[in-house]
Design an enzyme around this catalytic site. Structure first.
Site, PDB file in Angstrom:
ATOM      1  N   GLY A  75     -33.685 -16.859 -62.237  1.00 46.90           N
ATOM      2  CA  GLY A  75     -34.807 -16.010 -61.553  1.00 46.90           C
ATOM      3  C   GLY A  75     -33.563 -14.377 -61.688  1.00 46.90           C
ATOM      4  N   ARG A 119     -31.213 -23.659 -51.654  1.00 44.29           N
ATOM      5  CA  ARG A 119     -31.865 -24.585 -50.310  1.00 44.29           C
ATOM      6  C   ARG A 119     -31.346 -25.853 -50.605  1.00 44.29           C
ATOM      7  NH1 ARG A 119     -32.958 -20.176 -49.129  1.00 44.29           N
ATOM      8  NH2 ARG A 119     -35.236 -19.961 -48.266  1.00 44.29           N
ATOM      9  N   GLU A 155     -30.899 -27.860 -42.145  1.00 38.94           N
ATOM     10  CA  GLU A 155     -30.078 -26.845 -41.057  1.00 38.94           C
ATOM     11  C   GLU A 155     -30.835 -26.901 -39.498  1.00 38.94           C
ATOM     12  OE1 GLU A 155     -30.288 -23.012 -43.433  1.00 38.94           O
ATOM     13  OE2 GLU A 155     -29.630 -24.491 -45.471  1.00 38.94           O
ATOM     14  N   HIS A 181     -25.241 -20.356 -44.180  1.00 41.32           N
ATOM     15  CA  HIS A 181     -26.597 -19.888 -45.001  1.00 41.32           C
ATOM     16  C   HIS A 181     -26.680 -18.928 -44.274  1.00 41.32           C
ATOM     17  CE1 HIS A 181     -30.687 -20.452 -45.846  1.00 41.32           C
ATOM     18  NE2 HIS A 181     -30.616 -19.429 -46.759  1.00 41.32           N
TER      19      HIS A 181
HETATM   20  C1  8YV Z   1     -32.187 -15.988 -45.130  1.00 46.32           C
HETATM   21  C2  8YV Z   1     -32.905 -17.060 -47.480  1.00 46.32           C
HETATM   22  O1  8YV Z   1     -31.331 -16.941 -44.597  1.00 46.32           O
HETATM   23  O2  8YV Z   1     -34.307 -15.202 -48.307  1.00 46.32           O
HETATM   24  C3  8YV Z   1     -34.443 -16.417 -48.354  1.00 46.32           C
HETATM   25  O3  8YV Z   1     -34.939 -17.431 -49.141  1.00 46.32           O
HETATM   26  O4  8YV Z   1     -32.868 -17.989 -47.531  1.00 46.32           O
HETATM   27  C4  8YV Z   1     -32.410 -15.855 -47.182  1.00 46.32           C
HETATM   28  O5  8YV Z   1     -32.181 -14.860 -46.737  1.00 46.32           O
HETATM   29  C5  8YV Z   1     -33.831 -16.820 -43.895  1.00 46.32           C
HETATM   30  O6  8YV Z   1     -34.727 -16.655 -45.309  1.00 46.32           O
HETATM   31  C6  8YV Z   1     -33.791 -16.192 -43.238  1.00 46.32           C
HETATM   32  O7  8YV Z   1     -34.491 -17.056 -42.710  1.00 46.32           O
END
Ligand code: 8YV
Length: 322
Positions: A155, A234, A263, A281
């Site tokens: 992507g 993920r 997590e 993360h």
């Molecule tokens: C953030 C992420 O840690 O954008 C995403 O999908 O995994 C990260 O940028 C997450 O969304 C924080 O809530």
């Protein structure tokens, strides 16, 4: 702009809060309510929008059902597996995410994690701090030189990673749902075939049921004993137990991980593997990029209530645009 109330199920950054407050939008912090269930029962019908993030956990049908006038859910992050989009779409509730604004940050970070993992940069830092340099040289590390990098999920972030890797003079290949027109890198129709053709696998695909454990024991075996696995997607995309087993048995060489299945809980078995680089993360977690993500969450809500159009709807609810 019509009157609107927004529910915050969990704390959000000021980059989300400040623009909404500046618009005079009433915000309701669910976690501050002495009795959140009672609040939802008594006030739920006032709520038109929700601003959420993975901090809240999964925003599912149970909460959506308690908000009969809900129109929009704005999620902080490009991945939106934290939102039950099917339940939202079934109620004609728009869902937005934060694509684009974090691509370069996450791509930069992925390169850093890849090099850190191969060249053992965190371990070398610990070695120096532990006073071991005065006794001996740090052991020679593996290398990026001569490797073929397989990207699972090409992507916009995957492409930003690939562009950077081109500058490193390594070969690049990819797997995704489809071969992409105009993309010159070799395409493999499965993660296993890609892994067999590569010695580094970078996961940067969406999470959720459709991609759960797409990296399994067979893929890791195909990656091979010199193989490096990098996960910035993920935790759900890899079978974490199979990964631990593969690292323990030297089925693959090493891994660099920014994401985990549960997590913030990281299994002791992973913590006990000193060659593995484990990060909490933080792929998008610079002040600059988190501010841009927060602003986009707020701007989606403001645009929805002002114009009936979201700025960055997720594909599953894009048909709800006014
Ligand atoms: C953030 C992420 O840690 O954008 C995403 O999908 O995994 C990260 O940028 C997450 O969304 C924080 O809530």
């Amino acid at each position: 702009m019509k009157a609107t109330d927004i529910l915050l199920p969990a704390p959000m950054t000021d980059a989300v809060i400040a623009p909404l407050k500046a618009e005079g939008i009433p915000l309701h912090a669910l976690w501050e309510q002495p009795d959140p269930e009672r609040f939802l029962a008594e006030q739920g019908e006032r709520i038109r929008g929700v601003a959420t993030s993975t901090l809240y956990g999964r925003l599912g049908a149970e909460l959506i059902e308690k908000l009969p006038n809900l129109e929009v859910i704005a999620s902080f992050g490009v991945g939106y597996d934290n939102v039950d989009v099917a339940a939202a779409a079934a109620r004609d509730v728009m869902v937005t995410n934060t694509p684009g604004v974090l691509d370069d940050e996450v791509a930069d970070f992925t390169i850093g994690l890849l090099i850190a993992t191969l060249r053992q940069i965190p371990q070398a830092d610990r070695f120096l701090r532990d006073g071991l340099w005065t006794e001996r040289a740090f052991p020679l590390s593996p290398t990026l030189r001569g490797r073929t990098i397989g990207i699972v999920g090409l992507g916009s972030i995957g492409k930003a990673i690939a562009r950077r890797l081109e500058g490193f003079g390594v070969d690049i290949a990819y797997h995704g749902r489809h071969r992409q027109p105009g993309v010159g890198y070799p395409y493999y129709p499965s993660a296993r075939e890609l892994a067999a053709a590569c010695d580094v696998l970078i996961a940067i695909l969406p999470g959720g049921a459709a991609t759960r454990h797409i990296i399994d024991a067979g893929v890791l075996k195909a990656l091979g004993p010199e193989g490096v696995f990098i996960n910035v997607a993920r935790g759900s995309v890899v079978d974490q137990d199979a990964l631990i087993e593969a690292l323990r048995n030297r089925t693959i060489l090493v891994a660099g991980l920014d994401v985990y299945e549960d997590e913030p809980n990281v299994p002791a078995a992973l913590l006990g593997l000193p060659g593995v680089v484990l990060l909490p993360h933080i792929g998008s977690a610079s002040a600059h990029t988190r501010a841009a993500m927060g602003r986009l969450v707020a701007d989606n809500l403001i645009a929805w209530f002002r114009d009936g159009r979201a700025l960055t709807p997720v594909p599953e609810t894009a048909h709800l645009q006014g």
